[in-house]
Scaffold this motif. Structure first.
Motif, short mmCIF file in Angstrom:
data_model
loop_
_atom_site.label_atom_id
_atom_site.label_comp_id
_atom_site.label_asym_id
_atom_site.label_seq_id
_atom_site.Cartn_x
_atom_site.Cartn_y
_atom_site.Cartn_z
N ILE A 66 0.87 -1.18 0.00
CA ILE A 66 0.00 0.00 0.00
C ILE A 66 0.90 1.23 0.00
CG2 ILE A 66 -1.73 1.33 1.27
CD1 ILE A 66 -2.87 -1.27 0.25
N HIS A 67 0.68 2.12 -0.96
CA HIS A 67 1.41 3.39 -0.98
C HIS A 67 0.54 4.42 -0.29
CE1 HIS A 67 3.71 6.84 -2.11
NE2 HIS A 67 4.48 6.19 -2.97
N ALA A 68 0.98 4.88 0.87
CA ALA A 68 0.19 5.85 1.63
C ALA A 68 -0.01 7.14 0.82
CB ALA A 68 0.90 6.16 2.95
N PRO A 69 -1.10 7.87 1.06
CA PRO A 69 -1.39 9.09 0.29
C PRO A 69 -0.53 10.27 0.74
CG PRO A 69 -3.14 8.68 1.88
CD PRO A 69 -2.22 7.50 1.96
N ILE A 73 -1.40 16.02 -4.33
CA ILE A 73 -2.79 15.90 -4.77
C ILE A 73 -3.62 15.03 -3.82
CG2 ILE A 73 -2.21 16.24 -7.20
CD1 ILE A 73 -2.63 13.20 -7.57
N THR A 74 -2.98 14.41 -2.83
CA THR A 74 -3.73 13.55 -1.90
C THR A 74 -3.71 14.10 -0.48
OG1 THR A 74 -1.78 12.14 -1.51
CG2 THR A 74 -3.27 11.49 -3.29
N GLN A 75 -3.53 15.41 -0.35
CA GLN A 75 -3.43 15.99 0.99
C GLN A 75 -4.70 15.82 1.81
OE1 GLN A 75 -0.85 19.77 1.41
NE2 GLN A 75 -1.51 19.86 -0.72
N ARG A 76 -5.84 15.64 1.15
CA ARG A 76 -7.12 15.48 1.88
C ARG A 76 -7.65 14.05 1.82
NH1 ARG A 76 -9.13 20.14 3.64
NH2 ARG A 76 -8.24 22.08 2.81
N VAL A 77 -6.88 13.14 1.25
CA VAL A 77 -7.30 11.74 1.19
C VAL A 77 -7.00 11.05 2.52
CG1 VAL A 77 -6.86 9.50 0.08
CG2 VAL A 77 -6.98 11.59 -1.31
N TRP A 78 -7.98 10.37 3.07
CA TRP A 78 -7.83 9.68 4.35
C TRP A 78 -7.41 10.65 5.46
CZ3 TRP A 78 -4.82 4.45 3.35
CH2 TRP A 78 -5.72 3.51 2.79
N SER A 79 -8.01 11.80 5.52
CA SER A 79 -7.74 12.81 6.55
C SER A 79 -6.65 13.78 6.10
CB SER A 79 -7.31 12.14 7.87
OG SER A 79 -6.79 13.08 8.78
#
Length: 297
Positions: A66-69, A73-79
């Protein structure tokens, strides 16, 4: 006599962008990859553990990492909290049977996160069997100026982590010596992002063999040693004119990787990075996996 090492070759779901996470599973299964690394990003499927499980079961393609966000562009993904992102990545890995979470060093403006990052990664690694493999990055460049965007450092070997990810597109962008970096990682090298580059200021992620990075040399050295992680194809195919062209690039990358992972049985060595090209280098000291000495920044 040829020995095929145990290292599994996975496809990063980022390699099919702008196509979907679901397409990555389909292509990985059709081309014969051993599994996938899920890049958690704006595609809702990449964020949904149950949807990922269904894709894995349907295509018979294991999720290996799993590559963590961690991207802009993923600053709001999964918190918006970076530690929450890592906790959710660990939970996803545990539930899906993945052995590794890939994480980038913090951005320099994430001051509290960067101050606690090294000790925090050790703390999280102590709580699970999942590897937290911290990935080398690169300085950002604008014309002739360098911007140091990552902290504690884009060169993650300057800090003490239990496991590393080496990315050869990132070494190209950093204009760093990839094999010297791998030497410094030593037996803590736990994960590989295989791609190529020519030293452009842009992170190119070329198909292996199309740039100037030592992709073949790295694979041959891994095959000759005790590397027990995964090799993940993480390439940029967004310029492909069709799905067929994208698939051809991913098939070429897989063939290149399998070819160079095959090694002479007589070349096996004790070090995970040992091989003919390493003979002239001084032996690496064995790194203790006990508690680290934390460098305060």
């Amino acid at each position: 006599m040829v020995r095929i090492p145990d290292a599994k070759v996975a496809l990063s779901t980022a390699s099919v962008y702008p196509e979907s996470t679901a397409t990555a599973f389909e292509m990985a299964g059709r081309l014969g990859y051993d599994g996938v690394e899920v890049m958690v990003w704006t595609d809702p499927v990449s964020q949904d553990v149950e949807a990922l499980r269904r894709l894995s079961d349907y295509h018979h393609v294991p999720i290996l990492a799993i590559h963590a966000p961690c991207l802009l562009i993923t600053q709001r993904v999964w918190s918006t909290d970076p530690w929450t992102k890592l906790q959710r990545a660990r939970s996803a890995a545990e539930r899906l049977g993945a052995s590794t979470v890939v994480v980038h060093p913090p951005f320099r403006w994430q001051r509290q996160y960067s101050r606690d990052f090294v000790s925090g990664i050790w703390r999280m690694a102590d709580e699970t069997d999942v590897r937290f493999a911290v990935e080398n990055m690169y300085p950002w460049r604008y014309r002739d100026r360098e911007v140091l965007a990552y902290a504690p450092d884009w060169d993650v070997t300057k800090d003490d982590y239990r496991h590393f990810t080496v990315d050869l597109s990132h070494t190209a962008t950093a204009r760093a010596d990839a094999m010297s970096m791998v030497d410094r990682m030593g037996d803590r090298l736990g994960h590989v992002h295989l791609a190529d580059g020519n030293g452009s200021a842009k992170d190119e992620h070329l198909v292996p063999g199309r740039g100037n990075q030592p992709c073949a040399e790295l694979l041959e050295r891994l095959a000759g040693g005790s590397f027990d992680g995964h090799v993940v194809i993480e390439v940029n195919t967004r310029r492909a004119m069709s799905s067929a062209e994208r698939e051809a690039d991913l098939a070429e990358a897989l063939a290149f990787t399998r070819l160079h992972l095959a090694s002479s049985a007589g070349s096996a060595a004790a070090s995970p990075v040992a091989g003919p090209a390493a003979e002239s280098r001084a032996p690496l000291p064995r790194v203790s996996h006990g508690r680290p000495r934390i460098r305060r920044t």
